[in-house]
Design an enzyme around this catalytic site. Sequence first.
Site, PDB file in Angstrom:
ATOM      1  N   VAL A  23       4.767  33.747  25.998  1.00 45.65           N
ATOM      2  CA  VAL A  23       6.233  33.633  26.094  1.00 45.65           C
ATOM      3  C   VAL A  23       6.596  32.449  26.990  1.00 45.65           C
ATOM      4  CG1 VAL A  23       8.357  34.787  26.814  1.00 45.65           C
ATOM      5  CG2 VAL A  23       6.553  36.109  25.724  1.00 45.65           C
ATOM      6  N   PRO A 189       7.169   6.581   2.003  1.00 43.56           N
ATOM      7  CA  PRO A 189       6.574   5.818   0.907  1.00 43.56           C
ATOM      8  C   PRO A 189       7.100   6.125  -0.492  1.00 43.56           C
ATOM      9  CG  PRO A 189       5.016   7.437   1.771  1.00 43.56           C
ATOM     10  CD  PRO A 189       6.219   7.493   2.657  1.00 43.56           C
ATOM     11  N   ASP A 212      16.689  -0.015  -1.011  1.00 43.63           N
ATOM     12  CA  ASP A 212      15.677  -0.960  -1.471  1.00 43.63           C
ATOM     13  C   ASP A 212      15.002  -0.428  -2.718  1.00 43.63           C
ATOM     14  OD1 ASP A 212      15.788  -3.113   0.124  1.00 43.63           O
ATOM     15  OD2 ASP A 212      14.229  -2.465   1.522  1.00 43.63           O
ATOM     16  N   LYS A 234      18.966  -5.425  -6.241  1.00 41.82           N
ATOM     17  CA  LYS A 234      19.605  -6.163  -7.342  1.00 41.82           C
ATOM     18  C   LYS A 234      20.461  -7.316  -6.837  1.00 41.82           C
ATOM     19  CE  LYS A 234      19.458  -2.803 -10.960  1.00 41.82           C
ATOM     20  NZ  LYS A 234      20.023  -1.499 -11.166  1.00 41.82           N
TER      21      LYS A 234
HETATM   22  C1  LIG Z   1       7.500  -5.141   1.551  1.00 45.85           C
HETATM   23  S1  LIG Z   1       6.228  -3.974   1.834  1.00 45.85           S
HETATM   24  C2  LIG Z   1       7.139  -2.715   2.619  1.00 45.85           C
HETATM   25  C3  LIG Z   1       6.299  -1.751   3.390  1.00 45.85           C
HETATM   26  C4  LIG Z   1       7.090  -0.618   3.985  1.00 45.85           C
HETATM   27  N1  LIG Z   1       8.035  -1.070   4.976  1.00 45.85           N
HETATM   28  C5  LIG Z   1       6.197   0.462   4.582  1.00 45.85           C
HETATM   29  O1  LIG Z   1       6.184   0.675   5.815  1.00 45.85           O
HETATM   30  O2  LIG Z   1       5.523   1.141   3.806  1.00 45.85           O
HETATM   31  C6  LIG Z   1       5.967  -3.368   0.203  1.00 45.85           C
HETATM   32  C7  LIG Z   1       4.526  -2.958  -0.039  1.00 45.85           C
HETATM   33  O3  LIG Z   1       4.260  -1.700   0.522  1.00 45.85           O
HETATM   34  C8  LIG Z   1       3.299  -1.028  -0.270  1.00 45.85           C
HETATM   35  N2  LIG Z   1       3.911   0.208  -0.772  1.00 45.85           N
HETATM   36  C9  LIG Z   1       5.118   0.686  -0.481  1.00 45.85           C
HETATM   37  N3  LIG Z   1       5.320   1.882  -1.074  1.00 45.85           N
HETATM   38  C10 LIG Z   1       4.203   2.167  -1.750  1.00 45.85           C
HETATM   39  C11 LIG Z   1       3.791   3.251  -2.571  1.00 45.85           C
HETATM   40  N4  LIG Z   1       4.566   4.302  -2.771  1.00 45.85           N
HETATM   41  N5  LIG Z   1       2.556   3.218  -3.109  1.00 45.85           N
HETATM   42  C12 LIG Z   1       1.736   2.175  -2.881  1.00 45.85           C
HETATM   43  N6  LIG Z   1       2.078   1.128  -2.121  1.00 45.85           N
HETATM   44  C13 LIG Z   1       3.277   1.111  -1.567  1.00 45.85           C
HETATM   45  C14 LIG Z   1       2.940  -1.950  -1.417  1.00 45.85           C
HETATM   46  O4  LIG Z   1       1.813  -2.706  -1.039  1.00 45.85           O
HETATM   47  C15 LIG Z   1       4.186  -2.777  -1.505  1.00 45.85           C
HETATM   48  O5  LIG Z   1       3.927  -4.001  -2.162  1.00 45.85           O
END
Ligand SMILES: C[S@@+](CC[C@H](N)C(=O)[O-])C[C@H]1O[C@@H](n2cnc3c(N)ncnc32)[C@H](O)[C@@H]1O
Length: 429
Positions: A23, A189, A212, A234
């Site tokens: 606790v 991610p 993004d 875009k």
């Molecule tokens: C401009 S960087 C941005 C990274 C981001 N700020 C991060 O912390 O994950 C973009 C790269 O992150 C990686 N990435 C981001 N999302 C991903 C995913 N879901 N699967 C695999 N690679 C990924 C790839 O190498 C992609 O080209």
Amino acid sequence: MDPYLLGLRLGGRRVVVVGGGGVASRRVPSLLDAGAEILLVSPKVTASLEDLAAAGRIRWEARGYQPGDCAGAWLVCACTDDPGVNAAVAAAAEAQRTWSVRADDAGASAAWTPASGRAGDVRVGVLSGDPRHSAAIRDAIVAGLRSGELSAAGRPGRYGGPGSPSVRGGVPGGRPPRAGTVAIIGGGPGDPGLITVRGWQLLAEADVVLTDRLAPRSLLDELRDDVKIIDAGKIPYGRAMAQEHINAALISHAQAGRFVARLKGGDPFVFGRGAEEVLACLRAGVPVTVVPGVTSAVGVPASAWIPVTHRGVAQEFHVVSVHVPPGDERSTVNWELLGGSSGTLVLLMAVERIGAVVHELMRYGRSPDTPVSVIADGTLPTQRTINSTLEQVESLVAKEGIRPPAIVVVGDVVTVAAEITELMRDVTA
Ligand SMILES: C[S@@+](CC[C@H](N)C(=O)[O-])C[C@H]1O[C@@H](n2cnc3c(N)ncnc32)[C@H](O)[C@@H]1O
């Protein structure tokens, strides 16, 4: 009689905790969060309490309770497993008119600890007479606030519907507390479940969201209908110009009195230009906050069972952007160092330049047999992983048609994933 609910402001005030078991281990961290000065009296304590004492965060008297221990306390917690001791502690507190909480006997306790929770800057406390019921109600409220279903900003939530009373920032018709500010949010991610609680809360409160390409876009569907969504992926004019336009949009919407969320993939500061956006806002006089995110550099390998470090296998990992290839005059990466290291390499934006990378790593000493994994669309339903070696990976990537976004992991940690996957098959079979 009904209890009277209070929020105690304990900063710098003494709280005496008697007992050092489970606790006390639960109560002490939140008392510390409230700034209390804690005296813990108990012959034995749990490891976590011992750590707090060793770090000087609480004062621990390693002995049994003695009369006089409650002197000077604003609050007393009696949480030993001996009802006699708890009763003596509570009686001493009562005699000096100090509130006390008995963990063992709610009926004999002067004060009750509510089931409490936190959602952003909102504290929730629930008392119902039945601790389980209180905890369940607390959970429901906290979940509602965290998901945005209940609006922490005091505005009608997304289920508020037209005509709901609008109380902005707690003042009818007043300014919402975040109006005119920007939040740069790491969305993780890709899997919408990997945004942080704070990230989702701020997103749910936004008036304008700039997203993004790699941000977890499925979250957008859950926002209120009146939220303006701007797809930053875009915005025309190429990469550099696009960034200027994104900065300008963040600033102009904030200056128009809106709360602006910038939803980015992964972590905003890992190859994400998040700091540029922070600087642009501050230079324009716009208050800005940042919410860290799960970076794909770590989260995507984990989603393929690859630990970027593993005891006895890899003691370091390097995260590298390969948006320009080795040898390019814009590259600042020390490929010689990476080729000579035995640490894990996590390569982002590398798929299209994998041949040049492999060549460079082998040139500087990495064995052609070094295991390599390439994970595309990590954490998404379309996730794909290919396993290869440094020597073979370029042709396998081409053969399998692997496209960005993808993470390339180089190093022996890849074999740990193979081991995990194998065992996982046995366990789930
Ligand atoms: C401009 S960087 C941005 C990274 C981001 N700020 C991060 O912390 O994950 C973009 C790269 O992150 C990686 N990435 C981001 N999302 C991903 C995913 N879901 N699967 C695999 N690679 C990924 C790839 O190498 C992609 O080209």
